[in-house]
Design a protein around this motif. Structure first.
Motif, mmCIF file in Angstrom:
data_model
loop_
_atom_site.group_PDB
_atom_site.id
_atom_site.type_symbol
_atom_site.label_atom_id
_atom_site.label_comp_id
_atom_site.label_asym_id
_atom_site.label_seq_id
_atom_site.Cartn_x
_atom_site.Cartn_y
_atom_site.Cartn_z
ATOM 1 N N PRO A 109 0.799 -1.226 0.000
ATOM 2 C CA PRO A 109 0.000 0.000 0.000
ATOM 3 C C PRO A 109 0.829 1.272 0.000
ATOM 4 C CG PRO A 109 -0.842 -1.555 1.618
ATOM 5 C CD PRO A 109 0.473 -2.085 1.153
ATOM 6 N N THR A 110 2.048 1.245 0.536
ATOM 7 C CA THR A 110 2.843 2.466 0.609
ATOM 8 C C THR A 110 3.228 2.965 -0.767
ATOM 9 O OG1 THR A 110 4.904 1.213 0.836
ATOM 10 C CG2 THR A 110 3.748 1.832 2.869
ATOM 11 N N ALA A 111 3.139 2.087 -1.782
ATOM 12 C CA ALA A 111 3.486 2.515 -3.128
ATOM 13 C C ALA A 111 2.352 3.253 -3.817
ATOM 14 C CB ALA A 111 3.879 1.301 -3.970
ATOM 15 N N THR A 112 1.127 3.113 -3.307
ATOM 16 C CA THR A 112 -0.007 3.681 -4.030
ATOM 17 C C THR A 112 -0.912 4.556 -3.176
ATOM 18 O OG1 THR A 112 -1.318 1.698 -3.553
ATOM 19 C CG2 THR A 112 -0.105 1.736 -5.631
ATOM 20 N N ASP A 113 -0.784 4.537 -1.867
ATOM 21 C CA ASP A 113 -1.727 5.268 -1.026
ATOM 22 C C ASP A 113 -1.749 6.760 -1.314
ATOM 23 O OD1 ASP A 113 -2.833 3.164 0.250
ATOM 24 O OD2 ASP A 113 -2.045 3.598 2.231
ATOM 25 N N ALA A 114 -0.611 7.327 -1.778
ATOM 26 C CA ALA A 114 -0.585 8.764 -2.042
ATOM 27 C C ALA A 114 -1.560 9.156 -3.136
ATOM 28 C CB ALA A 114 0.832 9.205 -2.413
ATOM 29 N N GLY A 115 -1.933 8.227 -4.006
ATOM 30 C CA GLY A 115 -2.893 8.534 -5.051
ATOM 31 C C GLY A 115 -4.306 8.144 -4.706
ATOM 32 N N LEU A 116 -4.489 7.497 -3.558
ATOM 33 C CA LEU A 116 -5.806 6.997 -3.171
ATOM 34 C C LEU A 116 -6.393 7.899 -2.093
ATOM 35 C CD1 LEU A 116 -4.982 3.191 -2.961
ATOM 36 C CD2 LEU A 116 -6.208 4.354 -4.785
ATOM 37 N N GLN A 117 -7.282 8.772 -2.513
ATOM 38 C CA GLN A 117 -7.917 9.662 -1.545
ATOM 39 C C GLN A 117 -9.123 8.955 -0.927
ATOM 40 O OE1 GLN A 117 -6.023 12.317 -1.160
ATOM 41 N NE2 GLN A 117 -4.830 11.577 -2.894
ATOM 42 N N GLY A 118 -9.633 9.514 0.155
ATOM 43 C CA GLY A 118 -10.751 8.869 0.822
ATOM 44 C C GLY A 118 -11.848 9.860 1.139
ATOM 45 N N CYS A 119 -13.018 9.347 1.461
ATOM 46 C CA CYS A 119 -14.136 10.169 1.930
ATOM 47 C C CYS A 119 -15.068 9.274 2.730
ATOM 48 C CB CYS A 119 -14.907 10.795 0.761
ATOM 49 S SG CYS A 119 -13.941 11.947 -0.239
ATOM 50 N N THR A 120 -15.974 9.881 3.484
ATOM 51 C CA THR A 120 -16.980 9.155 4.242
ATOM 52 C C THR A 120 -18.326 9.819 4.003
ATOM 53 O OG1 THR A 120 -15.383 8.582 5.986
ATOM 54 C CG2 THR A 120 -17.733 8.414 6.534
ATOM 55 N N ASP A 121 -19.373 8.985 3.771
ATOM 56 C CA ASP A 121 -20.721 9.507 3.575
ATOM 57 C C ASP A 121 -21.710 8.843 4.521
ATOM 58 O OD1 ASP A 121 -21.577 11.087 0.672
ATOM 59 O OD2 ASP A 121 -19.502 10.512 1.014
ATOM 60 N N CYS A 122 -22.682 9.619 4.966
ATOM 61 C CA CYS A 122 -23.818 9.110 5.724
ATOM 62 C C CYS A 122 -25.080 9.652 5.058
ATOM 63 C CB CYS A 122 -23.754 9.553 7.188
ATOM 64 S SG CYS A 122 -25.150 8.973 8.190
ATOM 65 N N LEU A 123 -25.905 8.748 4.556
ATOM 66 C CA LEU A 123 -27.121 9.100 3.833
ATOM 67 C C LEU A 123 -28.322 8.710 4.677
ATOM 68 C CD1 LEU A 123 -26.098 7.413 0.444
ATOM 69 C CD2 LEU A 123 -25.303 9.593 1.380
#
Length: 360
Positions: A109-123
């Motif tokens: 994961p350390t090779a790609t996490d910089a390009g993987l952004q995150g978010c959280t939603d509650c609907l």
């Protein structure tokens, strides 16, 4: 102080891109210069023959399918003085992150996490409440550089969207004059294809005229990767969550509450990269909702602002081991036709927000 500037723009696709680029040139350069994935992985990848070949394939495809959005990016490059290659490439960050990972042939994961952004939603959709709560998580380079665009483009629906500097509107959250609103969660399907990029597809969502039209747009054929799109219609009083992969999609009609982070679980056999943060945030969100049904905006904001898990909090602060930050939070209230965007923790300091009316 991190506030959210609002900018009104009108004209052709190229003109609005140029005006956005000129007005936010400083933010674009700051963000790009400090965006680790762009500087340390994406731009070096584009310097080799494989990267250039892939770049040109994507460019030709999008010039054919989305010339109007290419014009927006060309205008943005012209207005900001940033190279078009940089701006186009960063709008395909999810696709390139997957392709770079495949080229490296590693699951580290350390090779790609910089390009993987995150978010959280509650609907939430009940007879009394219709809400979409969203944390916009990403590189700390975005902190203090986010803005809202209110756009009136020739012969297109007017829209308002939270934007990253140098990015097409649509890949965070927004709504249009037809009462179609959305927020987006990153997901990381594997493999990634040469196809239509998710930021361009998300941009087209701002032109949807109904929920059915929205689903048709996000499920367009020949996709390169995928997103989780959380879409509402205040005219129809409906909320759906759509998981999209390169070759499949799943529509979940929200009844009661529903939470989502940054991995597929409806398309549960989809090959994907899943971060520990995404798993932990989903688990915590579900725990909070089971303990207290999110019956109102206060409950949703409490969830979005939760930091009980200090290693992997829902409201993120780029503190090790989690390298992403919550850049801002949004709350769509469909019944009151209002969007609030918070530039600080929405539970602790709810007064730090802008309010935008969603009229139809």
């Amino acid at each position: 102080m991190n506030t959210i500037e609002q900018f009104v723009v009108s004209g052709s696709h190229r003109e609005i891109g140029r005006n956005i680029g000129h007005h936010f040139a400083g933010a674009i350069h700051r963000f790009f210069d400090n965006y680790i994935f762009l500087q340390e992985q994406l731009l070096p990848f584009l310097k080799n023959s494989t990267g250039q070949r892939i770049f040109q394939s994507y460019l030709k495809l999008h010039q054919t399918h989305f010339p109007q959005y290419i014009a927006e990016l060309e205008g943005m490059a012209d207005g900001s003085g940033r190279a078009f290659e940089d701006i186009f490439a960063v709008n395909l960050r999810g696709e390139f992150a997957g392709l770079i990972a495949a080229k490296q042939q590693t699951t580290n994961p350390t090779a790609t996490d910089a390009g993987l952004q995150g978010c959280t939603d509650c609907l939430v959709l009940t007879p009394e409440t219709a809400l979409i709560g969203h944390n916009e998580d990403g590189s700390p380079a975005g902190y203090g550089n986010m803005f809202v665009v209110h756009a009136d483009i020739d012969d297109r629906p007017t829209f308002s969207a939270l934007c990253y500097p140098g990015f097409l509107p649509g890949n965070a959250l927004g709504f249009n004059e037809f009462g179609i609103l959305h927020s987006i969660n990153n997901v990381a399907p594997r493999p990634v294809n040469i196809g239509l990029a998710r930021h361009f597809i998300a941009r087209s969502l701002l032109e949807a005229r109904s929920l059915e039209d929205a689903v048709r747009r996000v499920a367009t054929p020949d996709r390169a990767a995928g997103f989780n799109y959380n879409i509402g219609s205040h005219a129809e009083r409906r909320i759906i969550s759509v998981e999209v992969s390169p070759d499949r999609h799943h529509v979940h009609a929200v009844r009661g509450y529903y939470t989502h982070t940054n991995h597929y679980f409806e398309l549960n056999d989809q090959k994907q990269h899943i971060t520990r943060s995404s798993r932990k945030r989903l688990e915590r969100s579900m725990t909070l909702c089971r303990a207290t049904f999110p019956a109102n905006s206060g409950h949703v904001l409490a969830l979005l602002g939760d930091q009980a898990d200090r290693d992997y909090p829902i409201y993120r602060d780029a503190t090790f081991p989690d390298d992403n930050a919550t850049l801002c939070s949004g709350l769509f209230d469909l019944d009151n036709r209002q969007l609030r965007i918070y530039w600080d923790n929405p539970h602790r300091e709810p007064e730090k927000c802008i309010q935008i009316a969603m009229s139809q």
